[in-house]
Design an enzyme around this catalytic site. Structure first.
Site, PDB file in Angstrom:
ATOM      1  N   TRP A   1     -50.025  26.402 -11.502  1.00  0.00           N
ATOM      2  CA  TRP A   1     -48.620  26.003 -11.450  1.00  0.00           C
ATOM      3  C   TRP A   1     -48.474  24.721 -12.275  1.00  0.00           C
ATOM      4  CZ3 TRP A   1     -46.384  22.467  -7.307  1.00  0.00           C
ATOM      5  CH2 TRP A   1     -44.992  22.474  -7.328  1.00  0.00           C
TER       6      TRP A   1
ATOM      7  N   ASP B   1     -53.083  25.503  -1.558  1.00  0.00           N
ATOM      8  CA  ASP B   1     -51.635  25.483  -1.784  1.00  0.00           C
ATOM      9  C   ASP B   1     -51.097  26.877  -1.457  1.00  0.00           C
ATOM     10  OD1 ASP B   1     -49.042  25.172  -2.587  1.00  0.00           O
ATOM     11  OD2 ASP B   1     -49.492  24.745  -4.693  1.00  0.00           O
TER      12      ASP B   1
ATOM     13  N   ALA C   1     -47.913  28.932  -1.227  1.00  0.00           N
ATOM     14  CA  ALA C   1     -46.475  28.957  -1.556  1.00  0.00           C
ATOM     15  C   ALA C   1     -45.874  30.355  -1.463  1.00  0.00           C
ATOM     16  CB  ALA C   1     -46.261  28.381  -2.958  1.00  0.00           C
TER      17      ALA C   1
ATOM     18  N   LYS D   1     -40.157  30.430  -0.784  1.00  0.00           N
ATOM     19  CA  LYS D   1     -40.130  31.824  -1.236  1.00  0.00           C
ATOM     20  C   LYS D   1     -40.065  32.793  -0.056  1.00  0.00           C
ATOM     21  CE  LYS D   1     -40.934  29.613  -4.905  1.00  0.00           C
ATOM     22  NZ  LYS D   1     -41.324  29.576  -6.270  1.00  0.00           N
TER      23      LYS D   1
HETATM   24  C1  LIG Z   1     -48.166  27.293  -6.523  1.00  0.00           C
HETATM   25  C2  LIG Z   1     -46.942  26.599  -6.049  1.00  0.00           C
HETATM   26  N1  LIG Z   1     -47.063  25.555  -5.228  1.00  0.00           N
HETATM   27  C3  LIG Z   1     -45.995  24.907  -4.767  1.00  0.00           C
HETATM   28  C4  LIG Z   1     -44.720  25.274  -5.124  1.00  0.00           C
HETATM   29  C5  LIG Z   1     -43.599  24.437  -4.564  1.00  0.00           C
HETATM   30  O1  LIG Z   1     -42.473  25.053  -4.177  1.00  0.00           O
HETATM   31  P1  LIG Z   1     -41.253  24.271  -3.498  1.00  0.00           P
HETATM   32  O2  LIG Z   1     -41.401  22.819  -3.752  1.00  0.00           O
HETATM   33  O3  LIG Z   1     -40.041  24.829  -4.146  1.00  0.00           O
HETATM   34  O4  LIG Z   1     -41.337  24.583  -2.037  1.00  0.00           O
HETATM   35  C6  LIG Z   1     -44.541  26.355  -5.987  1.00  0.00           C
HETATM   36  C7  LIG Z   1     -43.196  26.765  -6.429  1.00  0.00           C
HETATM   37  O5  LIG Z   1     -42.977  27.400  -7.405  1.00  0.00           O
HETATM   38  C8  LIG Z   1     -45.683  27.048  -6.459  1.00  0.00           C
HETATM   39  O6  LIG Z   1     -45.583  28.102  -7.269  1.00  0.00           O
END
Ligand SMILES: Cc1ncc(COP(=O)(O)O)c(C=O)c1O
Length: 395
Positions: free
Chosen positions: A127, A208, A210, A243
């Site tokens: 990411w 992580d 997500a 998500k």
């Molecule tokens: C791998 C990963 N980590 C963390 C996030 C963080 O998402 P958010 O801050 O929108 O909850 C995302 C969002 O795209 C992600 O793809």
């Protein structure tokens, strides 16, 4: 004061969103932005969320401050959703954060406080926000190999070779499931080998999470994390509800440490202190929606059914795109799309081909070839497959 301030670097995804919005063509197709879309291209509020919100509006008496950690019901419910009882709750220290992004940031800040000399190992494709978040707190990072680009599968040997160089005290960042951007999953055997290796080297995993629920299912997607937590003394976790609850703009996430029970109070207090110094109290509404859904049998069943439907739609898009590419391009080299999981795949296209798809066909994907499979539908799959076959043919 700002005379010497350089221009801010444009964010690739935001710039792509703008270019798509400005494109006047009727048949343009957006495979760039990483949000779930239904068959009609909408990112709707989930019904379970609407029902929970109605209940909250009707019953909430106060919006006064809560604790720096946020609502304990949200943290407890998420602890169960993530860990499924793999470790006793007394081993969990968690705080709410504004989304998964801030969860990653707060875990990095915790590492920086406790072990500033640590290197955070990051999969070579990841990411795009991971490295900036790590660097923002002054920590070092190093890549480990992950994707075998030729086959679209895990470079297992490369990954394990690189991780064998991890030093005692280092941190290894792993995507809990639905790896962004590659879609390449770790098998349970990989999680077991990584756990054994980190244990032997005295390093700490940082998971992580997500996209829990978007891969195989809620429990299967957390299998790797649960294995690490049960096997190792310390695991760091950043989780997002953006998500799987469709709560993107509400900013719902949590930073959690799985630790020996005797460290719990100190770690929890430190995480709360880190919150205090950035945003003080985490946002409450989204977390309350999540805990309302997870604690009510009917709402939870409704939410799971909606999540199942989203996951199955993405899988179906993967299948139909791979089949269409076989037919149009006369090759099975894109079959990996079906074996991958989650919303994203990294398509092996050249920068010239990606530009041609945008300029000549109105098909938008990220510059590295990342495609959001949820952006496809029955009409766009054959269009995308034909266009890809054409640009590949043209070289
Ligand atoms: C791998 C990963 N980590 C963390 C996030 C963080 O998402 P958010 O801050 O929108 O909850 C995302 C969002 O795209 C992600 O793809």
């Amino acid at each position: 004061m700002f005379e010497t301030l350089p221009d801010a670097k444009p964010d690739g995804i935001i710039a792509l969103m703008q270019a798509f919005a400005d494109d006047p063509r009727m048949g343009k197709i957006d495979l760039g932005v990483g949000v779930y879309r239904d068959e009609a291209g909408r990112t709707l509020v989930m019904q379970a969320v609407k029902d929970a919100e109605r209940h909250i509006v009707a019953t909430q008496e106060s919006k006064s401050y809560l604790s720096l950690a946020g609502d304990h019901r949200f943290l407890d419910a998420m602890g169960r959703l993530l860990l499924g009882g793999a470790v006793p709750e007394a081993r969990l220290a968690a705080v709410g954060t504004p989304g998964g992004t801030a969860a990653v940031r707060q875990i990095c800040a915790l590492v920086q406080l406790v072990r500033p000399e640590a290197t955070i190992w990051v999969s070579a494709e990841t990411w795009p926000n991971h490295v900036p978040l790590i660097s923002a707190v002054g920590l070092a990072h190093r890549p480990y190999r992950y994707l075998d680009a030729a086959s679209g599968t895990l470079d297992r040997a490369g990954m394990m070779d690189d991780l064998a160089q991890v030093a005692a005290g280092d941190i290894v960042l792993l995507h809990g499931c639905c790896h962004n951007p590659t879609g390449v999953e770790l098998a349970s055997q990989d999680w077991a080998e990584i756990a054994a290796l980190l244990d032997a080297r005295g390093a700490v995993p940082f998971v992580d999470m997500a996209y829990q629920g978007f891969g195989e299912g809620l429990d299967a997607d957390a299998g790797g994390l649960r294995h690490l937590a049960a096997r190792l003394p310390e695991v760091l976790v950043a989780a997002s509800c953006s998500k799987n609850f469709g709560l993107y703009r509400e900013r719902v996430g949590l930073a959690m440490a799985v630790i020996p029970e005797e460290h719990r109070a100190r770690v929890a207090g430190t995480l709360a202190g880190l919150n205090r110094r950035v945003f003080a109290f985490p946002p409450d509404h989204g977390g309350r929606v999540v805990s309302t859904i997870l604690s009510d049998q009917k709402l939870r069943a409704l939410w799971q059914a909606e999540l199942d439907e989203m996951r199955e739609r993405v899988h179906a898009n993967r299948r139909t795109l791979a089949e269409a590419l076989r037919a149009e391009a006369g090759t099975d080299r894109f079959d990996f799309i079906v074996t991958q999981a989650g919303m994203f795949s990294l398509l092996p296209l050249t920068p010239g081909q990606i530009t041609a798809l945008r300029a000549e066909h109105g098909i938008y994907m990220l510059g590295d070839g990342r495609v959001n499979m949820a952006g496809l539908n029955a009409q766009s799959v054959p269009v995308v497959a034909q266009a890809m076959a054409q640009v590949i043919d043209e070289g």
